[in-house]
Design an enzyme around this catalytic site. Structure first.
Site, short mmCIF file in Angstrom:
data_model
loop_
_atom_site.label_atom_id
_atom_site.label_comp_id
_atom_site.label_asym_id
_atom_site.label_seq_id
_atom_site.Cartn_x
_atom_site.Cartn_y
_atom_site.Cartn_z
N ASP A 64 0.86 -1.18 0.00
CA ASP A 64 0.00 0.00 0.00
C ASP A 64 0.90 1.24 0.00
OD1 ASP A 64 -1.69 2.10 0.48
OD2 ASP A 64 -2.35 1.42 2.45
N GLU A 142 31.97 7.05 4.75
CA GLU A 142 32.52 6.80 6.08
C GLU A 142 31.43 7.14 7.10
OE1 GLU A 142 35.97 9.27 6.29
OE2 GLU A 142 36.89 8.39 4.50
N GLU A 144 29.72 7.66 10.58
CA GLU A 144 29.95 7.94 12.00
C GLU A 144 28.64 7.86 12.77
OE1 GLU A 144 33.75 10.97 11.31
OE2 GLU A 144 31.80 11.79 11.90
N GLU A 199 35.88 7.46 17.27
CA GLU A 199 36.02 8.81 16.72
C GLU A 199 36.40 9.81 17.81
OE1 GLU A 199 36.12 11.07 14.47
OE2 GLU A 199 36.27 9.74 12.74
N GLU A 206 33.24 5.09 14.11
CA GLU A 206 33.19 5.12 12.65
C GLU A 206 33.41 3.72 12.09
OE1 GLU A 206 35.24 8.27 10.48
OE2 GLU A 206 36.07 6.75 9.10
N HIS A 255 31.34 11.32 5.44
CA HIS A 255 32.23 11.76 4.37
C HIS A 255 32.08 10.79 3.19
CE1 HIS A 255 35.10 13.68 7.56
NE2 HIS A 255 33.88 14.20 7.57
N ARG A 327 42.15 19.54 5.47
CA ARG A 327 40.90 19.01 6.00
C ARG A 327 39.92 20.09 6.42
NH1 ARG A 327 40.98 13.42 7.10
NH2 ARG A 327 43.03 12.50 6.73
N GLU A 344 36.92 13.57 -1.85
CA GLU A 344 36.16 13.37 -0.62
C GLU A 344 35.30 14.60 -0.33
OE1 GLU A 344 36.98 12.32 4.10
OE2 GLU A 344 38.47 13.43 2.95
N ARG A 346 33.05 16.29 2.34
CA ARG A 346 33.06 16.11 3.79
C ARG A 346 31.78 16.62 4.47
NH1 ARG A 346 37.85 15.15 6.04
NH2 ARG A 346 37.55 16.58 7.80
#
Length: 455
Positions: A64, A142, A144, A199, A206, A255, A327, A344, A346
């Protein structure tokens, strides 16, 4: 009914109905769970007895659609499960005394066409756009999450399970045993695990699994969430994928490492002779992501709470820039090259619907590839330490600061609309508008604490 095939790359081996029926009999499966997700990425399933297994595998079981968020109205609610046979797996536990299997399903209309409001169907549609350009889209998320203790009544608390930090080990990291059981369970389901660790924040963990095609990875993210919460509950804990459950500490991200592979083989992002050993394709993909990221942020960061993670001071990306290593940038190119060359992103968080998030990220990047969008110069400085004037001079804008701001960007994003399709796009805006209005009009404990005695 016959299965209408949407051919997209998947890392799983193909299975036949006969293969599955044979395995189910050999392993004494009693119950099959037909699994899918709604537009919010919430896992859903229907359980059927094993005597219905062959009907299910031949696409004859109905649901449904009017009872699922963002699907159908009551007037057009009949829909069908179309199992992806390659996803069939016997779960490594019993429910009561019954052996249980699951199969991930697409949702189809009664006329045998894919339902455009099914996030998995939608991702398949978008992946075909990459195929037309000669690419396969690969992702390595990744994930977390936090492990919290439960209150005496069983509800989740915000008291973390341990007081360990980044890469700590037992006995400080009390989560080692829980993570170990999660990883062992996933490996028994056929996952290739790469890493797991504690982490930065207390109680935060993670789990990383092998880089693969986007469709398989969206399925995998959903499975990891299900398994993680089930194993945590077994240990009397609550696993939370909420982006920012605790004030004053790092939030949880997802990430997303991503790359394009040439259909004939080889990483399309690698060029030994290019700047940073990156190909023009990868540079244009970066350009497309940076150009479109504000318009897709409501998809990659879908909650009111998501924007309490995206603030300076907690390692979460806030500013729209890229770097070969830095980073503090939104987009980062990790050091490995060759087939491991990747970009990557982030900003996404684990509350995102992975099918919708991957579709949006892919089309944002492909916009750059198709239109040869050059990215700005990479930023090597710590962006968190730049002043507002310095960021303005370097043309480094910020991500949206709230769900409301992100939704306004989404409404005006042609890439977001194309990535979600008409049905999901409008249903998602409707749902998120209701969510924002509920938040906007709520009287929070913060307001009571701050204003009640003073005014």
């Amino acid at each position: 009914m016959t299965n209408v095939e949407i051919p997209v790359p998947t890392g799983r081996p193909t299975r036949s109905v006969a293969d599955i029926l044979k395995e189910a009999k050999e392993r004494d499966v009693k119950l099959l769970r037909l699994q899918f997700v709604d537009i919010h990425g919430m896992p859903k399933s229907m359980g059927i007895h094993v005597h219905q297994l062959e009907k299910a595998l031949n696409n004859e079981i109905m649901l449904d659609g009017s009872s699922i968020a963002g699907f159908r109205t009551i007037e057009t609610s009949d829909m069908f499960f179309y199992p992806d046979l390659s996803s069939f797996a016997v779960m490594p536990w019993l429910e009561g005394d019954r052996a249980v299997a699951r199969v991930i399903c697409d949702i189809y209309n009664p006329d045998g066409t894919p339902f455009d409001g099914c996030p998995r169907n939608n991702l398949k549609r978008v992946l075909k756009e990459a195929q037309k350009l000669g690419y396969t889209y690969n992702v390595g998320p990744e994930l977390e999450f936090f492990l919290f203790k439960r209150n005496p009544d069983g509800t989740p608390s915000t008291e973390t399970h341990d007081a360990a930090g980044y890469y700590d080990i037992g006995p400080d990291d009390l989560g080692e045993i829980v993570r170990g059981e999660i990883v062992d369970t996933l490996e028994r389901l056929g996952f290739e695990m790469e890493a797991d660790h504690h982490e930065v924040a207390s109680g935060q963990h993670e789990i990383d699994f092998k880089y693969s095609d986007a469709l398989s990875q969206a399925d995998n993210v959903t499975t990891v969430k299900i398994i993680t919460r089930q194993i945590a509950a077994k240990h009397g804990l609550h696993a939370s994928f909420m982006p920012k459950p605790v004030f004053g500490v790092n939030g949880s991200g997802m990430h997303c490492n991503q790359s394009l592979a040439k259909v004939g083989g080889g990483n399309a992002f690698y060029d030994e002779k290019g700047d940073y050993q990156l190909s023009q394709t990868s540079m244009h993909f970066i350009g497309g992501l940076l150009k479109n990221i504000r318009g897709i942020t409501a998809i990659t960061n879908p909650l009111v709470n998501s924007y309490k993670r995206l603030v300076p001071g907690y390692e979460a990306p806030v500013y729209v820039a890229w770097s070969a290593a830095n980073r503090s940038a939104l987009l980062r190119v990790p050091a490995k090259r060759g087939n491991a060359t990747r970009v990557e992103l982030r900003s996404p968080d684990p509350a995102a619907n992975p099918y919708m998030a991957f579709a949006a990220m892919l089309l944002a990047g492909l916009d750059g590839v198709k239109n040869k969008i050059e990215p700005p110069s990479p930023v090597t400085a710590n962006i968190y330490k730049l002043s507002a004037d310095e960021r303005k001079v370097q043309n480094i804008p910020a991500l949206p600061g709230s769900l409301y701001e992100a939704m306004e960007e989404l409404k005006n994003s042609a890439v977001a609309k194309e990535a979600l399709g008409e049905h999901i796009f409008h249903e998602y805006i409707k749902a998120k508008t209701i969510e924002w209005d509920a938040y906007r009009t709520d009287v929070t404990p913060w307001e009571i604490d701050r204003y009640m005695a003073r005014y």
